[in-house]
Design an enzyme around this catalytic site. Structure first.
Site, PDB file in Angstrom:
ATOM      1  N   ASP A   1      22.206  43.417  75.830  1.00  0.00           N
ATOM      2  CA  ASP A   1      21.612  44.730  76.106  1.00  0.00           C
ATOM      3  C   ASP A   1      22.112  45.235  77.452  1.00  0.00           C
ATOM      4  OD1 ASP A   1      20.078  46.993  76.392  1.00  0.00           O
ATOM      5  OD2 ASP A   1      18.163  46.016  75.947  1.00  0.00           O
TER       6      ASP A   1
ATOM      7  N   HIS B   1      12.715  48.125  68.007  1.00  0.00           N
ATOM      8  CA  HIS B   1      12.652  47.764  69.425  1.00  0.00           C
ATOM      9  C   HIS B   1      11.237  47.331  69.811  1.00  0.00           C
ATOM     10  CE1 HIS B   1      12.199  49.064  73.778  1.00  0.00           C
ATOM     11  NE2 HIS B   1      13.228  48.246  73.842  1.00  0.00           N
TER      12      HIS B   1
ATOM     13  N   HIS C   1      21.315  48.341  78.702  1.00  0.00           N
ATOM     14  CA  HIS C   1      20.349  49.305  79.269  1.00  0.00           C
ATOM     15  C   HIS C   1      21.000  50.606  79.741  1.00  0.00           C
ATOM     16  CE1 HIS C   1      17.828  45.518  79.713  1.00  0.00           C
ATOM     17  NE2 HIS C   1      17.109  46.311  78.961  1.00  0.00           N
TER      18      HIS C   1
ATOM     19  N   GLU D   1      24.101  46.498  72.774  1.00  0.00           N
ATOM     20  CA  GLU D   1      23.061  47.527  72.734  1.00  0.00           C
ATOM     21  C   GLU D   1      23.107  48.331  74.022  1.00  0.00           C
ATOM     22  OE1 GLU D   1      19.326  45.635  72.018  1.00  0.00           O
ATOM     23  OE2 GLU D   1      18.204  47.103  73.173  1.00  0.00           O
TER      24      GLU D   1
ATOM     25  N   GLU E   1      16.941  52.608  71.369  1.00  0.00           N
ATOM     26  CA  GLU E   1      15.513  52.806  71.626  1.00  0.00           C
ATOM     27  C   GLU E   1      15.227  54.171  72.237  1.00  0.00           C
ATOM     28  OE1 GLU E   1      16.340  49.444  73.915  1.00  0.00           O
ATOM     29  OE2 GLU E   1      15.300  50.167  75.678  1.00  0.00           O
TER      30      GLU E   1
HETATM   31 MG    MG Z   1      17.259  47.749  74.815  1.00  0.00          MG
END
Ligand code: MG
Length: 419
Positions: A198, A300, A200, A224, A250
């Protein structure tokens, strides 16, 4: 049955967490939740949407969703308004399930499965320090998860090295350093455990391209949000540069933002956050849209405890759910302070809720907490957009003439229609 009162509960301990309870005149109480900027969500619930719902039939979930969405879309949908809609939507489904004495997934179409595999996002809370330990003992962390039956984990190895340049500059040495834990896991455990990455949304596209190429031999489960999903064409370029699936995202709101990532080759895995993107009603639609393109969704988490239950109902009823995010540190650390009964994780699977409705309730002790901020509203009032006097056109007498001559019901102008 009508909606008689709406209540929000926040606690200072978790300033992003907000619970929403919808009360009915029959005594059934529905529970919903959202996460992030909780005080603004609280205002949206009470000042914006509450007056629309008060006195109305809680079973008309789709109608209420559309009405609330139109009201929020008057100024561009998203943000706190959509998180409020998400929480209210879950609470309405909870009411319906309890009233019909069925778990929500039974009403959504029935079980396509009765458990869904979870992966653990490495968190830190109390005694559980997975997110720290992975840097010093990555193999130990992976082995502990495997011992619990959890065969996947998610980490964010490149967040730290993005910090100095805000994702604009990537040194090869930094990336080598950041990928050490995953290399160690692959060296010692091979592919025994799946590991998702991830980002972010911290990187620019050129650096994200370097990261996916560098990580290719490590075979992550997915990448992600290495880049923020602001531009699906950039995501298409990222996905075309790697054989690893790109997951998004998300922070995409409703079926309308997800559509572009589902229909293009921007993402192979769709990852809605139910408590942000529009609730159970909307994630069901997103899952159906993804199924048309033969793509899975992987809901998520890393928000509050109610989300896990709400996602469980989606996961049990929708055939194209791949896996569910789970945060062991949050679950075992503090989720149980707020809900009962707890959801069940068994041998790496989230089990189907068995109680009617959502399958959990807010603990009564939450309302008694010294740090609780509780707000209630019970007045039915026309919001300003529905005010006929101030904002309706054509003039009232012309509307009356139209209604009289056609027999149609009154339709207010602006963004909202409720007769
Ligand atoms: Mg995430």
């Amino acid at each position: 049955m009508i909606i008689s009162r709406i209540e929000t509960i926040r606690v200072r301990q978790f300033p992003d967490l907000i619970f929403v309870q919808i009360y009915t005149d029959s005594g059934v109480i529905g529970l919903g939740e959202s996460w992030y900027a909780a005080s603004t969500v609280e205002a949206a619930v009470h000042d914006h949407f509450g007056p629309l719902l008060m006195g109305r039939d809680p079973f008309e979930i789709e109608r209420h969703w559309q009405t609330m969405f139109r009201l929020s879309d008057h100024a561009g949908y998203g943000g706190a308004e959509l998180r409020a809609i998400s929480a209210l939507d879950v609470a309405l489904w909870d009411i319906k399930g309890q009233a019909l004495r069925m778990p929500i997934f039974e009403i959504l179409g029935g079980g396509t499965r009765h458990r869904i595999r979870v992966y653990n996002t490495l968190g830190v809370y109390g005694d559980i320090t997975d997110g720290h330990d992975v840097w010093t003992d990555p193999v130990g962390v992976a082995k502990r998860l495997l011992d619990e039956g959890i065969s996947g984990m998610k980490m964010s190895p490149t967040d730290f090295i993005a910090r100095e340049s805000d994702g604009q500059l990537l040194f090869k040495d930094d990336l080598d350093w950041a990928l050490r834990p995953l290399r160690e896991i692959r060296d010692k455990l091979g592919m025994e455990i799946e590991v998702a990455n991830d980002g972010h949304g911290k990187w620019n596209l050129p650096n994200a391209l370097r990261i996916v190429r560098e990580m290719e031999p490590l075979r992550p489960m997915w990448h992600e949000e290495l880049i923020s999903p602001l531009n699906e064409e950039a995501h298409v370029r990222l996905q075309s540069a790697t054989s690893t699936p790109i997951a998004a995202a998300e922070r995409l709101m409703t079926r309308y933002q997800h559509r572009r990532f589902i229909e293009s080759s921007a993402a192979r895995i769709i990852m809605p956050d139910l408590t942000w993107t529009g609730g159970i009603s909307e994630v069901k639609k997103i899952a159906i849209l993804a199924s048309v393109h033969q793509k899975p969704i992987a809901p998520h988490d890393c928000v509050g405890p109610v989300n896990m239950l709400a996602c469980a109902h989606i996961a049990m009823s929708m055939p194209n759910v791949m896996i569910m995010e789970y945060n062991r540190a949050m679950h075992l650390g503090w989720y149980r302070d707020f809900i009962e009964p707890d959801f069940v994780i068994d041998d790496g699977f989230l089990m189907a809720p068995t109680e009617p409705g959502l399958g959990t309730h807010l603990k009564s002790s939450v309302r008694d907490r010294a740090d609780a901020i509780i707000r209630t509203s019970d007045e039915k009032a026309e919001p300003w957009l529905m005010s006929r006097k101030r904002y309706t056109y054509p003039p009232a007498e012309v509307q009356d003439e139209f209604i009289e001559s056609t027999g149609r019901r009154r339709a207010g102008s602006g963004a909202v229609y409720y007769d």
